[in-house]
Write an enzyme that holds these catalytic residues in place. Structure first.
Site, PDB file in Angstrom:
ATOM      1  N   ASP A 232       0.383  -1.170   0.317  1.00  0.00           N
ATOM      2  CA  ASP A 232      -0.028  -0.339   0.044  1.00  0.00           C
ATOM      3  C   ASP A 232       1.246   1.479   0.461  1.00  0.00           C
ATOM      4  O   ASP A 232       1.571   1.404   0.645  1.00  0.00           O
ATOM      5  CB  ASP A 232      -1.105  -0.175   0.710  1.00  0.00           C
ATOM      6  CG  ASP A 232      -2.132   1.095   1.104  1.00  0.00           C
ATOM      7  OD1 ASP A 232      -2.666   0.987   0.713  1.00  0.00           O
ATOM      8  OD2 ASP A 232      -2.165   1.931   2.003  1.00  0.00           O
TER       9      ASP A 232
ATOM     10  N   GLU B  14       1.524  -0.622  -4.897  1.00  0.00           N
ATOM     11  CA  GLU B  14       0.122   0.365  -5.569  1.00  0.00           C
ATOM     12  C   GLU B  14       1.551   1.774  -5.120  1.00  0.00           C
ATOM     13  O   GLU B  14       2.089   1.968  -4.171  1.00  0.00           O
ATOM     14  CB  GLU B  14      -0.871   0.375  -4.318  1.00  0.00           C
ATOM     15  CG  GLU B  14      -1.474   1.528  -4.699  1.00  0.00           C
ATOM     16  CD  GLU B  14      -2.362   2.615  -3.536  1.00  0.00           C
ATOM     17  OE1 GLU B  14      -3.453   2.726  -3.397  1.00  0.00           O
ATOM     18  OE2 GLU B  14      -1.751   2.596  -2.225  1.00  0.00           O
TER      19      GLU B  14
END
Ligand code: GLC
Length: 552
Positions: free
Chosen positions: A215, A274
């Site tokens: 993330d 990401e």
């Protein structure tokens, strides 16, 4: 459990690079399947649906966070990185889920959220209870406030969900949170932080996960000067490796360490970043010395448009070749308006994507969605995606053609974006509504109780049960497409001349041809056996907003 056992159901582990052309199915665990009737999806719910995933034909699942969390940001506010939220199950349930996935030959990727912990994490509580300058505060980003008593924020920075990005702790100090105030940013210059994440990666690797989705991978390394720039000054700085917050070159030192750990396993663990960075800077995240793969959101950000698709595909195939990785393709995830809805919105200044973003951000001005057109385009786009070299990341519910759910009552909304903007931005709840498994029942088979986000009545018609027996359904199309893809996916692609700027066609080495008609006129397909199409092909003609696959 040993790796050999873990691998028992796998078919393509030989070079450890299964991820290069995998179809990965993203599960948002709280909205997938509820096994214990509390309205929240859980790990035993996932285990019970492994046969469904197997039949769908994906290679792996990626689980969004299932860790203990107060859900200030849908679980991306993690209290404890090495445990399971008790509402979602236990570590034993996790092991049982991995065993069931393994037995079905499906790998599991878990989400790691290293940029920030939650404010309930033991470290943050310790930081609050400790004085300024303490080792406990050094694990986060604390700064003295401005003004005589530190009563003013250290800078006027705005958090991504709205509202200030610095929050006071009552003693003149403030902490930084790029996201919600319940998500304090960790200090990655702190060795203890680095070591603890290595332990977390080891913890889940030892439990049999095949890889990790990282993330906000471009945000970990920060270098904040003593005198902080204003938000306007910060925004004006180039993001070229030297920006104080984003995509700093040093972030790759962190991932080099992680890579060493991943490679100490057999097969090596994989990771996908990401990282919302410039396309030409994505390669470092995706390199073999780094995480191995990085999301490319370029198709997601494109309109349903032949020229845009072609240029995105060409540039990403070239970039992935350069980085030695493979491309990743995405149309939907838990953060964006689902693609059938995006493609059904009337364009603004000729752009659907911008309209999709504005729709997500707007309230009370939801435009009329052309549901039929949106779904036809989404099915065509997905078939094109599944024919491309590289890996495809699919988001739960897209195989049913689920739309974005717009009319969620305010009292039921959960996304911090909604609350931090006093309700003027509707946020991301509309793509996180629990899946419909059956045509009827209190939550369409999601569970026995009312689901944590309300489902619209049309979900019955779009349920797994309703679509399973229907040869024209989106679910049937995904199942067939994934089966064909699994047989034919080797090698690169070669573009074919179509004589029509609205039509894209390419051939894979084994004769698999994909043709997508982005226009509205019928297009005569080239010769070949029709394998599958996203809309009916009549008399050899492909309608507008459709993709056909041929064996040439
Ligand atoms: C990522 C996640 C998003 C989350 C944010 C903060 O962008 O995909 O859902 O809100 O990070 O963790």
């Amino acid at each position: 459990m040993t790796d050999t056992l873990r691998q028992s159901g796998f078919t393509t582990t030989a070079d450890g690079a299964w991820w290069r052309d995998a179809a990965v199915y993203q599960i948002y665990p709280r909205s997938f399947a509820d096994s214990n009737g509390d309205g929240l999806g859980d790990l035993p719910g996932i285990t019970s649906r492994v046969p469904y995933l197997k039949e769908l034909g994906v290679d792996a699942v990626w689980l969004s966070p299932f860790y203990p969390s107060a859900l200030a940001d849908g679980g991306y506010d993690v209290d404890d990185y090495r445990d399971v939220d008790p509402r979602l199950g236990t570590l034993d349930d996790f092991d049982r889920m991995i065993e069931a996935l393994d037995a079905a030959g499906l790998r599991c990727i878990v989400d790691i959220v290293p940029n920030h912990s939650s404010d309930r994490h033991v470290w943050f509580r310790e930081a609050l209870a400790s004085p300024r300058g303490s080792a406990a505060r050094d694990r986060y980003i604390f700064r003295d406030g401005l003004g005589d008593d530190g009563e003013l924020p250290p800078a006027d920075w705005v958090s991504t969900f709205g509202g200030p990005a610095w929050t006071p702790v009552g003693d003149g100090q403030w902490y930084h949170h790029y996201f919600a105030l319940e998500q304090p940013d960790l200090n990655w210059d702190n060795r203890e932080v680095r070591d603890d994440f290595l332990e977390t990666l080891r913890f889940w690797s030892d439990r049999g996960v095949a890889g990790f989705r990282i993330d906000v991978a471009h945000g970990l390394a920060k270098d904040l000067p003593d005198i902080l720039p204003s938000q306007a000054e910060l925004d004006a700085l180039p993001i070229d490796g030297s920006h104080p917050m984003w995509d700093r070159d040093e972030v790759h030192e962190i991932y080099a360490e992680w890579r060493e750990l991943f490679n100490s396993y057999s097969p090596a663990r994989t990771a996908v970043a990401e990282a919302w960075v410039e396309a030409d800077r994505r390669g470092r995240y995706a390199s073999a010395e780094g995480l191995g793969q990085a999301f490319n959101f370029d198709l997601l950000e494109s309109d349903f448009d032949a020229a845009q698709f072609r240029s995105v595909i060409e540039s990403n195939l070239a970039l992935s070749e350069k980085s030695g990785s493979s491309s990743t393709w995405v149309f939907s995830n838990h953060d964006v308006v689902r693609h059938p809805t995006r493609y059904g919105l009337p364009p603004v200044d000729g752009r659907q994507v911008r309209q999709g973003a504005e729709w997500l951000l707007s309230r009370g001005r939801e435009p009329v969605v052309d549901v039929d057109l949106g779904l036809r385009r989404a099915r065509a786009a997905t078939m094109l995606e599944l024919a491309l070299p590289g890996s495809a990341y699919l988001y739960q519910g897209e195989e049913l053609g689920l739309p974005e759910v717009a009319d969620i009552p305010d009292v039921d909304r959960q996304d911090p974006t909604f609350f931090r903007h006093q309700g003027t931005e509707i946020g991301r709840d509309g793509c996180r509504v629990p899946l419909p498994w059956t045509s009827a029942g209190p939550s369409f088979g999601f569970g026995t109780a009312a689901p944590h986000l309300p489902q619209p009545a049309e979900f019955g018609r779009l349920s797994v049960e309703a679509e399973s027996g229907d040869s024209d359904s989106t679910l049937t199309m995904y199942r067939r497409a994934l089966e064909i893809r699994s047989r034919l996916r080797e090698g690169g692609l070669e573009w074919m001349e179509t004589g029509n700027p609205q039509v894209l066609a390419f051939r894979r080495p084994n004769g698999w041809v994909s043709v997508t008609n982005f226009g509205d006129e019928l297009y005569e397909l080239p010769d070949g056996e029709l394998l599958l199409s996203s809309s009916p092909v009549v008399g050899g003609f492909l309608p507008g907003a459709a993709t056909a696959w041929l064996q040439g």
